[in-house]
Design a protein around this motif. Structure first.
Motif, PDB file in Angstrom:
ATOM      1  N   GLY A 196     -20.817  13.272 -28.795  1.00 53.28           N
ATOM      2  CA  GLY A 196     -20.474  13.138 -27.378  1.00 53.28           C
ATOM      3  C   GLY A 196     -18.974  13.111 -27.200  1.00 53.28           C
ATOM      4  O   GLY A 196     -18.449  12.408 -26.347  1.00 53.28           O
ATOM      5  N   ALA A 197     -18.268  13.866 -28.081  1.00 49.23           N
ATOM      6  CA  ALA A 197     -16.795  13.805 -28.032  1.00 49.23           C
ATOM      7  C   ALA A 197     -16.219  15.148 -27.605  1.00 49.23           C
ATOM      8  O   ALA A 197     -16.711  16.198 -27.995  1.00 49.23           O
ATOM      9  CB  ALA A 197     -16.258  13.422 -29.417  1.00 49.23           C
ATOM     10  N   ASP A 198     -15.148  15.087 -26.807  1.00 43.68           N
ATOM     11  CA  ASP A 198     -14.394  16.284 -26.446  1.00 43.68           C
ATOM     12  C   ASP A 198     -13.574  16.731 -27.651  1.00 43.68           C
ATOM     13  O   ASP A 198     -13.353  15.940 -28.582  1.00 43.68           O
ATOM     14  CB  ASP A 198     -13.411  15.928 -25.316  1.00 43.68           C
ATOM     15  CG  ASP A 198     -13.754  16.657 -24.010  1.00 43.68           C
ATOM     16  OD1 ASP A 198     -14.520  17.633 -24.092  1.00 43.68           O
ATOM     17  OD2 ASP A 198     -13.293  16.240 -22.960  1.00 43.68           O
ATOM     18  N   LYS A 199     -13.103  17.989 -27.646  1.00 40.84           N
ATOM     19  CA  LYS A 199     -12.191  18.397 -28.720  1.00 40.84           C
ATOM     20  C   LYS A 199     -11.022  19.183 -28.141  1.00 40.84           C
ATOM     21  O   LYS A 199     -11.159  19.860 -27.111  1.00 40.84           O
ATOM     22  CB  LYS A 199     -12.927  19.169 -29.798  1.00 40.84           C
ATOM     23  CG  LYS A 199     -13.260  20.563 -29.485  1.00 40.84           C
ATOM     24  CD  LYS A 199     -13.911  21.231 -30.696  1.00 40.84           C
ATOM     25  CE  LYS A 199     -14.705  22.425 -30.263  1.00 40.84           C
ATOM     26  NZ  LYS A 199     -14.004  23.350 -29.382  1.00 40.84           N
ATOM     27  N   ILE A 200      -9.893  19.022 -28.821  1.00 39.40           N
ATOM     28  CA  ILE A 200      -8.646  19.703 -28.435  1.00 39.40           C
ATOM     29  C   ILE A 200      -8.079  20.361 -29.691  1.00 39.40           C
ATOM     30  O   ILE A 200      -8.117  19.762 -30.769  1.00 39.40           O
ATOM     31  CB  ILE A 200      -7.606  18.690 -27.897  1.00 39.40           C
ATOM     32  CG1 ILE A 200      -8.102  17.982 -26.622  1.00 39.40           C
ATOM     33  CG2 ILE A 200      -6.264  19.364 -27.644  1.00 39.40           C
ATOM     34  CD1 ILE A 200      -7.173  16.846 -26.159  1.00 39.40           C
ATOM     35  N   ASN A 201      -7.596  21.595 -29.589  1.00 40.11           N
ATOM     36  CA  ASN A 201      -6.836  22.225 -30.689  1.00 40.11           C
ATOM     37  C   ASN A 201      -5.420  22.437 -30.179  1.00 40.11           C
ATOM     38  O   ASN A 201      -5.230  22.942 -29.070  1.00 40.11           O
ATOM     39  CB  ASN A 201      -7.455  23.589 -31.063  1.00 40.11           C
ATOM     40  CG  ASN A 201      -8.831  23.447 -31.703  1.00 40.11           C
ATOM     41  OD1 ASN A 201      -9.123  22.419 -32.310  1.00 40.11           O
ATOM     42  ND2 ASN A 201      -9.667  24.462 -31.568  1.00 40.11           N
ATOM     43  N   LEU A 202      -4.411  22.060 -30.984  1.00 36.93           N
ATOM     44  CA  LEU A 202      -3.041  22.199 -30.474  1.00 36.93           C
ATOM     45  C   LEU A 202      -2.007  22.324 -31.611  1.00 36.93           C
ATOM     46  O   LEU A 202      -2.344  22.124 -32.791  1.00 36.93           O
ATOM     47  CB  LEU A 202      -2.672  21.014 -29.571  1.00 36.93           C
ATOM     48  CG  LEU A 202      -2.836  19.580 -30.073  1.00 36.93           C
ATOM     49  CD1 LEU A 202      -1.780  19.203 -31.094  1.00 36.93           C
ATOM     50  CD2 LEU A 202      -2.772  18.588 -28.917  1.00 36.93           C
ATOM     51  N   ASP A 203      -0.788  22.641 -31.194  1.00 40.18           N
ATOM     52  CA  ASP A 203       0.360  22.676 -32.108  1.00 40.18           C
ATOM     53  C   ASP A 203       1.200  21.438 -31.786  1.00 40.18           C
ATOM     54  O   ASP A 203       1.766  21.328 -30.696  1.00 40.18           O
ATOM     55  CB  ASP A 203       1.168  23.974 -31.840  1.00 40.18           C
ATOM     56  CG  ASP A 203       2.508  23.973 -32.563  1.00 40.18           C
ATOM     57  OD1 ASP A 203       3.279  24.943 -32.367  1.00 40.18           O
ATOM     58  OD2 ASP A 203       2.797  23.004 -33.310  1.00 40.18           O
ATOM     59  N   CYS A 204       1.242  20.495 -32.718  1.00 42.93           N
ATOM     60  CA  CYS A 204       1.948  19.223 -32.474  1.00 42.93           C
ATOM     61  C   CYS A 204       3.448  19.418 -32.347  1.00 42.93           C
ATOM     62  O   CYS A 204       4.159  18.507 -31.942  1.00 42.93           O
ATOM     63  CB  CYS A 204       1.705  18.248 -33.631  1.00 42.93           C
ATOM     64  SG  CYS A 204       0.003  17.870 -33.918  1.00 42.93           S
TER      65      CYS A 204
END
Ligand SMILES: Nc1nc2c(ncn2[C@@H]2O[C@H](COP(=O)(O)OP(=O)(O)OP(=O)(O)O)[C@@H](O)[C@H]2O)c(=O)[nH]1
Ligand SMILES: [Mg+2]
Length: 231
Positions: A168-176
């Motif tokens: 039940g979790a959202d996910k984010i992909n990113l460049d820190c």
């Protein structure tokens, strides 16, 4: 001036995935240059507007507890897991193992009292057990998007959306390392704000929830690597 309430969110994941870089970006809206190895834990604090723009809007402190990922401190870091109001599970999009190890990190946090109630089920890590027993909001964050080729991201996304859904979790992909990664109004920033609101909701405004997650009844099987955590 009334004291500002706070919540504790812990940031976990293998060593080198980018937890400190992500934590700095979340707290300061700018990338950190040459982060050093985290020994134990380091804490950043950010102000968050809960339910911004609504009559319930209120300012809270979000404490971001960035846990060192090295295995050397595995036996001592449980001191940082009490209390936990939210969990940020971080993996490196260029390192599939770091994604598989998130279930061990989750088990470690949820076993924080040492009850090891999940210990015996490492091999078939049971989503129901997690979501049923844990009212702690979680979010999955994949880093190093700038280094990952699309194929690899899609590959991880497919498995990840499975795990994300089951928890039940959202996910984010990113460049820190890109200050625009969490720019206000971006999809990633909206998801992160929604997560922080959920953490505050559960900590301070919880009505009787059965479970905040619509859990898929499938069991989440952990591929049982021999190594507990690979650094
Ligand atoms: N290209 C790129 N490099 C990143 C990104 N995030 C982190 N890094 C780099 O990855 C290395 C490790 O980052 P850290 O933030 O120290 O990783 P950590 O998870 O805190 O590591 P531990 O403190 O050992 O647990 C550093 O050289 C960062 O600059 C990213 O999104 N893109
Ligand atoms: Mg670190």
């Amino acid at each position: 001036m009334a004291a500002i309430d706070k919540v504790r969110v812990i940031v976990v994941g293998d060593s080198g995935v980018g937890k400190s870089s992500l934590t700095h970006l979340m707290a300061h809206n700018e990338p950190i240059h040459n982060p050093s190895w985290t020994v134990g834990c380091s804490v950043e604090v950010k102000l968050h507007e809960y339910k911004e723009g609504t009559p319930q809007q209120k300012t809270y402190f979000i404490e971001l507890w960035d846990i060192g990922g090295s295995n050397n401190h595995r036996n001592t870091r449980s001191v940082f897991y009490n209390p936990v109001h939210g969990i940020i599970l971080v993996h490196d999009l260029t390192n599939r193992k770091s994604q598989e190890n998130l279930k061990y990190w989750l088990a470690e946090v949820l076993n924080k009292e040492g009850s090891n109630k999940y210990k015996q089920s490492y091999d078939d890590f049971d989503t129901e057990q997690i979501a049923g027993n844990s009212m702690i909001p979680m979010i999955l964050i994949g880093t190093k998007l700038d280094l990952a080729d699309d194929g690899r991201v899609n590959d991880q996304n497919s498995i990840f959306s499975n795990i994300g859904q089951e928890l039940g979790a959202d996910k984010i992909n990113l460049d820190c390392r890109d200050s625009r990664s969490l720019v206000p109004g971006s999809n990633s920033s909206i998801k992160l704000c929604r997560f922080f609101d959920k953490v505050i909701e559960m900590r301070y405004h919880r009505r009787e929830f059965t479970s905040p997650y619509s859990v898929d009844k499938r069991r989440l099987y952990v591929p049982s690597p021999k190594v507990y955590h690979s650094d």
